[in-house]
Design a protein around this motif. Structure first.
Motif, PDB file in Angstrom:
ATOM      1  N   GLY A 198       0.808  -1.211   0.000  1.00 34.56           N
ATOM      2  CA  GLY A 198       0.000   0.000   0.000  1.00 34.56           C
ATOM      3  C   GLY A 198       0.842   1.262   0.000  1.00 34.56           C
ATOM      4  O   GLY A 198       0.545   2.230  -0.714  1.00 34.56           O
ATOM      5  N   LEU A 199       1.900   1.283   0.796  1.00 36.39           N
ATOM      6  CA  LEU A 199       2.784   2.454   0.847  1.00 36.39           C
ATOM      7  C   LEU A 199       3.427   2.720  -0.509  1.00 36.39           C
ATOM      8  O   LEU A 199       3.506   3.870  -0.966  1.00 36.39           O
ATOM      9  N   ILE A 200       3.898   1.670  -1.139  1.00 35.25           N
ATOM     10  CA  ILE A 200       4.549   1.820  -2.447  1.00 35.25           C
ATOM     11  C   ILE A 200       3.530   2.287  -3.496  1.00 35.25           C
ATOM     12  O   ILE A 200       3.812   3.169  -4.315  1.00 35.25           O
ATOM     13  N   ALA A 201       2.323   1.706  -3.461  1.00 34.19           N
ATOM     14  CA  ALA A 201       1.292   2.083  -4.434  1.00 34.19           C
ATOM     15  C   ALA A 201       0.852   3.529  -4.258  1.00 34.19           C
ATOM     16  O   ALA A 201       0.492   4.202  -5.241  1.00 34.19           O
ATOM     17  N   LEU A 202       0.884   4.037  -3.027  1.00 33.77           N
ATOM     18  CA  LEU A 202       0.426   5.396  -2.735  1.00 33.77           C
ATOM     19  C   LEU A 202       1.587   6.374  -2.550  1.00 33.77           C
ATOM     20  O   LEU A 202       1.435   7.424  -1.938  1.00 33.77           O
ATOM     21  N   ARG A 203       2.730   6.033  -3.101  1.00 34.57           N
ATOM     22  CA  ARG A 203       3.929   6.862  -2.926  1.00 34.57           C
ATOM     23  C   ARG A 203       3.740   8.285  -3.453  1.00 34.57           C
ATOM     24  O   ARG A 203       4.281   9.245  -2.867  1.00 34.57           O
ATOM     25  N   LYS A 204       2.993   8.446  -4.539  1.00 30.17           N
ATOM     26  CA  LYS A 204       2.795   9.784  -5.110  1.00 30.17           C
ATOM     27  C   LYS A 204       1.988  10.673  -4.167  1.00 30.17           C
ATOM     28  O   LYS A 204       2.247  11.870  -4.062  1.00 30.17           O
ATOM     29  N   VAL A 205       1.004  10.081  -3.491  1.00 35.70           N
ATOM     30  CA  VAL A 205       0.223  10.842  -2.508  1.00 35.70           C
ATOM     31  C   VAL A 205       1.133  11.343  -1.396  1.00 35.70           C
ATOM     32  O   VAL A 205       1.055  12.514  -0.985  1.00 35.70           O
ATOM     33  N   ILE A 206       1.997  10.467  -0.909  1.00 35.22           N
ATOM     34  CA  ILE A 206       2.909  10.815   0.190  1.00 35.22           C
ATOM     35  C   ILE A 206       3.866  11.925  -0.235  1.00 35.22           C
ATOM     36  O   ILE A 206       4.029  12.928   0.474  1.00 35.22           O
ATOM     37  N   VAL A 207       4.481  11.778  -1.389  1.00 32.21           N
ATOM     38  CA  VAL A 207       5.451  12.762  -1.867  1.00 32.21           C
ATOM     39  C   VAL A 207       4.775  14.094  -2.168  1.00 32.21           C
ATOM     40  O   VAL A 207       5.267  15.169  -1.780  1.00 32.21           O
ATOM     41  N   ASN A 208       3.627  14.065  -2.829  1.00 34.21           N
ATOM     42  CA  ASN A 208       2.931  15.305  -3.211  1.00 34.21           C
ATOM     43  C   ASN A 208       2.431  16.073  -1.990  1.00 34.21           C
ATOM     44  O   ASN A 208       2.543  17.307  -1.932  1.00 34.21           O
ATOM     45  N   GLU A 209       1.856  15.359  -1.024  1.00 31.83           N
ATOM     46  CA  GLU A 209       1.387  16.020   0.201  1.00 31.83           C
ATOM     47  C   GLU A 209       2.547  16.648   0.967  1.00 31.83           C
ATOM     48  O   GLU A 209       2.431  17.755   1.504  1.00 31.83           O
ATOM     49  N   THR A 210       3.671  15.949   1.007  1.00 31.32           N
ATOM     50  CA  THR A 210       4.853  16.467   1.711  1.00 31.32           C
ATOM     51  C   THR A 210       5.387  17.722   1.036  1.00 31.32           C
ATOM     52  O   THR A 210       5.671  18.739   1.705  1.00 31.32           O
ATOM     53  N   ARG A 211       5.533  17.672  -0.262  1.00 33.46           N
ATOM     54  CA  ARG A 211       6.055  18.829  -0.995  1.00 33.46           C
ATOM     55  C   ARG A 211       5.123  20.030  -0.876  1.00 33.46           C
ATOM     56  O   ARG A 211       5.578  21.167  -0.715  1.00 33.46           O
ATOM     57  N   ALA A 212       3.808  19.781  -0.969  1.00 34.29           N
ATOM     58  CA  ALA A 212       2.839  20.873  -0.869  1.00 34.29           C
ATOM     59  C   ALA A 212       2.896  21.535   0.505  1.00 34.29           C
ATOM     60  O   ALA A 212       2.841  22.767   0.615  1.00 34.29           O
ATOM     61  N   TYR A 213       3.035  20.722   1.543  1.00 34.36           N
ATOM     62  CA  TYR A 213       3.079  21.264   2.907  1.00 34.36           C
ATOM     63  C   TYR A 213       4.300  22.156   3.112  1.00 34.36           C
ATOM     64  O   TYR A 213       4.184  23.290   3.588  1.00 34.36           O
ATOM     65  N   PHE A 214       5.472  21.660   2.741  1.00 26.91           N
ATOM     66  CA  PHE A 214       6.688  22.433   2.985  1.00 26.91           C
ATOM     67  C   PHE A 214       6.819  23.616   2.034  1.00 26.91           C
ATOM     68  O   PHE A 214       7.430  24.623   2.382  1.00 26.91           O
ATOM     69  N   LYS A 215       6.226  23.518   0.846  1.00 28.74           N
ATOM     70  CA  LYS A 215       6.202  24.672  -0.054  1.00 28.74           C
ATOM     71  C   LYS A 215       5.358  25.790   0.544  1.00 28.74           C
ATOM     72  O   LYS A 215       5.745  26.970   0.528  1.00 28.74           O
TER      73      LYS A 215
END
Length: 474
Positions: free
Chosen positions: A430-447
């Motif tokens: 599940g983590l690997i399949a949803l990797r884009k959600v994790i990366v995108n949410e992280t980048r959006a938050y810190f941006k």
């Protein structure tokens, strides 16, 4: 029992073979790279967020209470008994692989906590429910596969709660500690645990969180301070011990047998499996507690969740491992909590106090793990069968707690390892399949955070210019 133990040992060795080890480490390594060493650079922020108040946000408990609930299920026998068994099985080098699994596991734990908030939902009672069951079912594009993996995870989660970390391993360790330190018979320990566990777990997440936020910080600090005293009295052995850990992580030794491949694999497998047993990164248990947190930021809760692995393994497990190696207790032919007890007895500067520190610490750590895993199992059974199954589950859980003192230590740890490994597979997929959600949410938050900091800096500069111009006009 001997035949069953041999079968379970074979199953355990197959499950915890190189494929699962590489999957756990590979997932952590992937998120470590994609998230820019977030577990290193953002750790100070994560600790600050632990105490952030979000009472007006959706959720059932504070982020700190959710973390303590997660820590209550991780800081337990794995930190005292598990470290000892890892060193026996893989030598001092097993501690090195615990560190590696913990560092990479921090990125995994962050990802789990993030997804827990993104995909959580309210149950029939209005309480938050979340975890791998929900982000597997709701997040995966292939809905049928998502539901199958979610149900597999929930089944394994119930198995871990009833047969693994949640009952037998903790109860047996509590029984041994109570017998050794307080001379309490196992059946008395069993009765006491049945009563207290029943009272706390019937109260649900809020009562569990309230108990955890008191016991976990107090006992963690007391245990760490005690080990620091051992370190101070053996300060000259700290650097040689560190060298020994690194050396035995890669180099074979006659003391632990085998060729280079076997020795390294034994050290890796024992260190990583016991590390995961202790901090549960990749298992998917912690996001079940994280989903109950009062927050509207998935990234902030992910960061708070990440600190659990740091506290559990980098801090507490390291303390235990160093105490065992510095005092050479791993060479004296004892195992389990007896090895850690011997280390504290020989290393503690004040008489026999070390014996009580280990065993009383073990009593509290293991007890909070029981109540934490009762909640995890409850959420898994609720996902599978609905509200009606919760009461029968709790009754069965309490019955198994009463049986725990009479189980074989080797048997229960082997069984716990098996169900842990089974639980990890669907979660990691599940983590690997949803990797884009994790990366995108992280980048959006810190941006957004960087933009906010820049805006605040601009406002400060403008205020400064206005004040200066007023001064010059005057």
């Amino acid at each position: 029992m001997a035949t069953l133990s041999n079968v379970l040992t074979q199953i355990n060795e197959w499950i915890w073979g190189l494929p699962l080890i590489f999957l756990l480490l590979g997932t952590g390594l992937y998120f470590t790279c994609r998230l820019g060493l977030l577990q290193f650079f953002r750790l100070p922020l994560a600790f600050r967020l632990m105490f952030k108040k979000d009472d007006q946000k959706e959720g059932d408990v504070s982020s700190f209470q959710a973390l303590c609930t997660a820590l209550s299920s991780t800081i337990g026998t794995g930190n005292i008994v598990g470290v000892a068994t890892a060193i026996i099985a893989g030598g001092p080098g097993a501690l090195f692989w615990m560190w590696i699994s913990a560092f990479l596991g921090m990125a995994t734990k962050y990802s789990e906590g993030l997804l827990a908030i993104v995909y959580r939902q309210r149950d029939e009672k209005g309480q938050m429910s979340g975890g791998p069951m929900y982000y597997l079912e709701k997040g995966l594009k292939h809905k049928t596969l998502g539901k199958i993996l979610a149900r597999c995870f929930a089944v394994f989660g119930v198995g871990v709660a009833l047969l693994g970390i949640g009952t037998f391993t903790q109860v047996r360790s509590i029984s041994d500690a109570a017998s050794l330190t307080l001379h309490i018979p196992p059946f008395v320990t069993g009765i006491f645990l049945v009563i207290t566990v029943g009272f706390i777990t019937i109260g649900g997440i809020k009562r569990i969180a309230s108990v955890s936020e008191v016991i976990v910080p107090f006992m963690s600090v007391a245990y760490i301070v005690s080990v620091i005293l051992i370190m101070i009295t053996h300060y000259q052995d700290i650097l040689p011990t560190l060298g020994l850990v690194v050396q035995y992580a890669f180099t074979p030794s006659a003391a632990f047998g085998g060729s280079v491949g076997i020795t390294m694999q034994m050290a890796m497998r024992s260190g990583i499996s016991r590390g995961i047993f202790s901090n549960e990164s990749g298992l998917g248990s912690a996001p079940i507690a994280a989903a109950a947190a009062k927050t509207d930021s998935c990234v902030e809760q992910g960061l708070v969740s990440m600190t659990g692995t740091f506290i559990d393994t980098i801090c507490v497990c390291t303390m235990t491992g160093f105490s065992i190696i510095i005092t050479q207790s791993y060479l004296l032919g004892v195992e389990g909590s007896a090895m850690t007890t011997l280390a504290f007895q020989n290393g503690f500067p004040i008489g026999e106090i070390g014996i009580y520190v280990v065993n009383i610490g073990l009593l509290f750590f293991a007890f909070t793990t029981i109540i934490g895993w009762n909640y995890y199992g409850e959420k898994c059974i609720q996902y599978l069968l609905g509200e009606k199954a919760i009461l029968p589950y709790k009754i069965l859980f309490i019955v198994l707690v009463g049986i725990g003192p009479f189980m074989s230590l080797d048997f229960v740890f082997t069984l716990a390892d098996i169900v842990n490994g089974c639980m990890a597979f669907p979660n990691l997929i599940g983590l690997i399949a949803l990797r884009k959600v994790i990366v995108n949410e992280t980048r959006a938050y810190f941006k957004t955070a960087l933009s906010k900091e820049k805006t605040e800096d601009d406002i400060k500069v403008n205020h400064s210019l206005v004040n200066n111009s007023q001064v010059s006009i005057e």
